[in-house]
Motif scaffolding. Structure first.
Motif, PDB file in Angstrom:
ATOM      1  N   LEU A 113       0.849  -1.184   0.000  1.00 56.19           N
ATOM      2  CA  LEU A 113       0.000   0.000   0.000  1.00 56.19           C
ATOM      3  C   LEU A 113       0.886   1.235   0.000  1.00 56.19           C
ATOM      4  CD1 LEU A 113      -2.696  -0.970   2.672  1.00 56.19           C
ATOM      5  CD2 LEU A 113      -2.894  -1.111   0.185  1.00 56.19           C
ATOM      6  N   SER A 114       0.502   2.225  -0.786  1.00 55.21           N
ATOM      7  CA  SER A 114       1.230   3.490  -0.788  1.00 55.21           C
ATOM      8  C   SER A 114       0.915   4.242   0.500  1.00 55.21           C
ATOM      9  CB  SER A 114       0.803   4.333  -1.995  1.00 55.21           C
ATOM     10  OG  SER A 114      -0.569   4.693  -1.870  1.00 55.21           O
ATOM     11  N   PHE A 250       5.771  -0.895   4.847  1.00 51.67           N
ATOM     12  CA  PHE A 250       6.765  -0.186   5.673  1.00 51.67           C
ATOM     13  C   PHE A 250       8.154  -0.353   5.073  1.00 51.67           C
ATOM     14  CE2 PHE A 250       9.944  -1.067   9.065  1.00 51.67           C
ATOM     15  CZ  PHE A 250      10.066   0.206   9.623  1.00 51.67           C
ATOM     16  N   ALA A 251       8.530  -1.589   4.754  1.00 52.93           N
ATOM     17  CA  ALA A 251       9.865  -1.862   4.218  1.00 52.93           C
ATOM     18  C   ALA A 251      10.052  -1.243   2.838  1.00 52.93           C
ATOM     19  CB  ALA A 251      10.096  -3.373   4.153  1.00 52.93           C
ATOM     20  N   THR A 252       9.019  -1.341   2.016  1.00 49.79           N
ATOM     21  CA  THR A 252       9.113  -0.804   0.652  1.00 49.79           C
ATOM     22  C   THR A 252       9.244   0.708   0.671  1.00 49.79           C
ATOM     23  OG1 THR A 252       7.753  -2.639  -0.145  1.00 49.79           O
ATOM     24  CG2 THR A 252       7.986  -0.741  -1.600  1.00 49.79           C
ATOM     25  N   TYR A 253       8.509   1.361   1.565  1.00 49.80           N
ATOM     26  CA  TYR A 253       8.611   2.818   1.674  1.00 49.80           C
ATOM     27  C   TYR A 253      10.022   3.228   2.081  1.00 49.80           C
ATOM     28  CZ  TYR A 253       7.834   7.618   3.137  1.00 49.80           C
ATOM     29  OH  TYR A 253       7.923   8.985   3.263  1.00 49.80           O
ATOM     30  N   LEU A 254      10.598   2.525   3.059  1.00 51.87           N
ATOM     31  CA  LEU A 254      11.960   2.839   3.480  1.00 51.87           C
ATOM     32  C   LEU A 254      12.943   2.664   2.330  1.00 51.87           C
ATOM     33  CD1 LEU A 254      12.192   1.161   7.025  1.00 51.87           C
ATOM     34  CD2 LEU A 254      11.735   3.561   6.469  1.00 51.87           C
ATOM     35  N   ALA A 263      19.949  -2.197   6.748  1.00 51.17           N
ATOM     36  CA  ALA A 263      19.199  -1.582   7.851  1.00 51.17           C
ATOM     37  C   ALA A 263      17.767  -2.114   7.871  1.00 51.17           C
ATOM     38  CB  ALA A 263      19.203  -0.063   7.698  1.00 51.17           C
ATOM     39  N   ILE A 264      17.170  -2.252   6.699  1.00 49.12           N
ATOM     40  CA  ILE A 264      15.817  -2.798   6.615  1.00 49.12           C
ATOM     41  C   ILE A 264      15.798  -4.236   7.115  1.00 49.12           C
ATOM     42  CG2 ILE A 264      13.917  -3.387   5.052  1.00 49.12           C
ATOM     43  CD1 ILE A 264      14.800  -1.045   3.287  1.00 49.12           C
ATOM     44  N   ILE A 278      13.679  -9.290  -1.545  1.00 50.24           N
ATOM     45  CA  ILE A 278      12.437  -9.330  -2.320  1.00 50.24           C
ATOM     46  C   ILE A 278      11.887  -7.925  -2.528  1.00 50.24           C
ATOM     47  CG2 ILE A 278      10.928  -9.659  -0.313  1.00 50.24           C
ATOM     48  CD1 ILE A 278       9.193 -11.476  -2.063  1.00 50.24           C
ATOM     49  N   TYR A 279      12.168  -7.001  -1.579  1.00 49.96           N
ATOM     50  CA  TYR A 279      11.638  -5.648  -1.695  1.00 49.96           C
ATOM     51  C   TYR A 279      12.291  -4.882  -2.846  1.00 49.96           C
ATOM     52  CZ  TYR A 279       9.743  -6.851   2.805  1.00 49.96           C
ATOM     53  OH  TYR A 279       9.078  -7.494   3.809  1.00 49.96           O
ATOM     54  N   VAL A 280      13.487  -5.313  -3.238  1.00 54.42           N
ATOM     55  CA  VAL A 280      14.153  -4.660  -4.366  1.00 54.42           C
ATOM     56  C   VAL A 280      13.331  -4.855  -5.637  1.00 54.42           C
ATOM     57  CG1 VAL A 280      16.211  -4.689  -5.823  1.00 54.42           C
ATOM     58  CG2 VAL A 280      16.437  -4.911  -3.353  1.00 54.42           C
ATOM     59  N   HIS A 281      12.612  -5.958  -5.713  1.00 55.60           N
ATOM     60  CA  HIS A 281      11.859  -6.278  -6.918  1.00 55.60           C
ATOM     61  C   HIS A 281      10.512  -5.572  -6.974  1.00 55.60           C
ATOM     62  CE1 HIS A 281      14.684  -9.545  -7.925  1.00 55.60           C
ATOM     63  NE2 HIS A 281      14.741  -9.726  -6.632  1.00 55.60           N
ATOM     64  N   LEU A 282      10.198  -4.818  -5.938  1.00 63.18           N
ATOM     65  CA  LEU A 282       8.864  -4.236  -5.875  1.00 63.18           C
ATOM     66  C   LEU A 282       8.752  -2.904  -6.604  1.00 63.18           C
ATOM     67  CD1 LEU A 282       7.931  -4.919  -2.150  1.00 63.18           C
ATOM     68  CD2 LEU A 282       7.266  -6.206  -4.167  1.00 63.18           C
TER      69      LEU A 282
END
Length: 305
Positions: A113-114, A250-254, A263-264, A278-282
């Motif tokens: 979610l944004s 939360f992680a994606t926003y950071l 840090a994440i 995995i968040y890098v791919h988002l």
């Protein structure tokens, strides 16, 4: 020796030797019982120390008719681990799943979610309702600290170190970590504790638990899912959203704000950086910006700034 005895022994191994969480252990055991139920339904009298590959293959064939490829892969992985345990204990010499391949599945990227969607979700909470303040605090805490749902429902008042700016949470395998907490989240938790929770009589075993239901007991995982699901319907958010979505968000926003992946990793309590990756791919836009800003041929690289 029968299935029940071996499953009990295996459960103890998962608890003591591998230190897995209760939910992970239940998932492993549930998948083994799927095989046991299949054997019973088809009157196949194979014991865990003698079952053959052909029986496992037929079970996988049958289960594939009713579960997704991802679930099928999880069951195969769990059974392989169980038979590896039997080999380790000297009950078997081979693993009947060694040559059984898991179905190929693509990497499933989680919904996120944004920030405006998070704000919209929280704004739909009816603060005049007795549980409104609690529910807002729950969402702010999951999103503001990147907690797992199990970490949230087991959060204790004695684990709130607000003067130091941290909370202590118990993650997977009962491993504890300290998570930084923002002053706005501290404000919400203090308001809930001193203006709402103090009017509830906690059950003795949950007297130190932060988030309680109206009967004074800690909330269940299912209740958190229901709260979020109902809020999404009210906010007309069409995505598949659960507590983990807030953690991912939360992680994606950071990440998109430039926070280092290591840090994440520490904030989320991931043992391996590959889980965090995995968040890098988002967000491809973020990756494009990284290349533009930090590529050695970029005119705006850090060296030239």
């Amino acid at each position: 020796m029968g299935w029940r005895t071996k499953i009990i022994d295996y459960k103890s191994y998962l608890q003591i030797e591998r230190n897995l969480s209760k939910n992970s252990i239940e998932s492993y055991i549930s998948d083994i019982y799927k095989l046991v139920n299949y054997l019973n339904d088809f009157n196949i009298g194979s014991a865990p120390i003698s079952i053959q590959k052909k029986d496992i293959q037929q079970f996988i064939y049958e289960i594939a008719k009713i579960v997704s490829p991802r679930t099928q892969a999880r069951i195969i992985s769990g059974l392989r681990s169980f038979f590896d345990y039997l080999i380790f204990e000297g009950y078997r010499e081979d693993n009947p799943l060694d040559l059984i391949k898991s179905p190929k599945i693509g990497r499933k990227l989680p919904d996120t979610l944004s920030k405006p969607e998070i704000d919209k979700l929280i704004s739909t909470i009816d603060l005049s309702h007795p549980q409104g303040e609690r529910n807002r605090t729950i969402l702010e805490t999951i999103y503001g600290c990147g907690l797992r749902v199990s970490e949230l429902i087991n959060l204790r008042i004695s684990d709130l170190f607000f003067d130091e700016g941290f909370i202590k949470v118990s993650g997977k395998g009962d491993k504890s970590r300290f998570v930084p907490i923002h002053h706005t989240t501290i404000k919400y938790i203090n308001t809930y504790i001193h203006e709402v929770r103090n009017h509830i009589t906690p059950h003795k075993e949950d007297s130190d638990i932060v988030f309680l239901n109206r009967r004074g007991k800690r909330l269940t995982r299912q209740m958190i899912f229901i709260i979020i699901k109902n809020l999404c319907a009210k906010a007309n958010i069409q995505k598949t959203v659960g507590p983990h979505t807030l953690r991912h968000s939360f992680a994606t926003y950071l990440l998109t704000e430039g926070v280092d992946l290591r840090a994440i990793q520490q904030l989320l309590g991931h043992e391996s950086i590959t889980t965090t990756e995995i968040y890098v791919h988002l967000d491809n836009k973020y990756l494009q910006e990284v290349v533009e800003n930090f590529h050695p041929r970029s005119n705006t690289s850090r060296k030239e700034k």
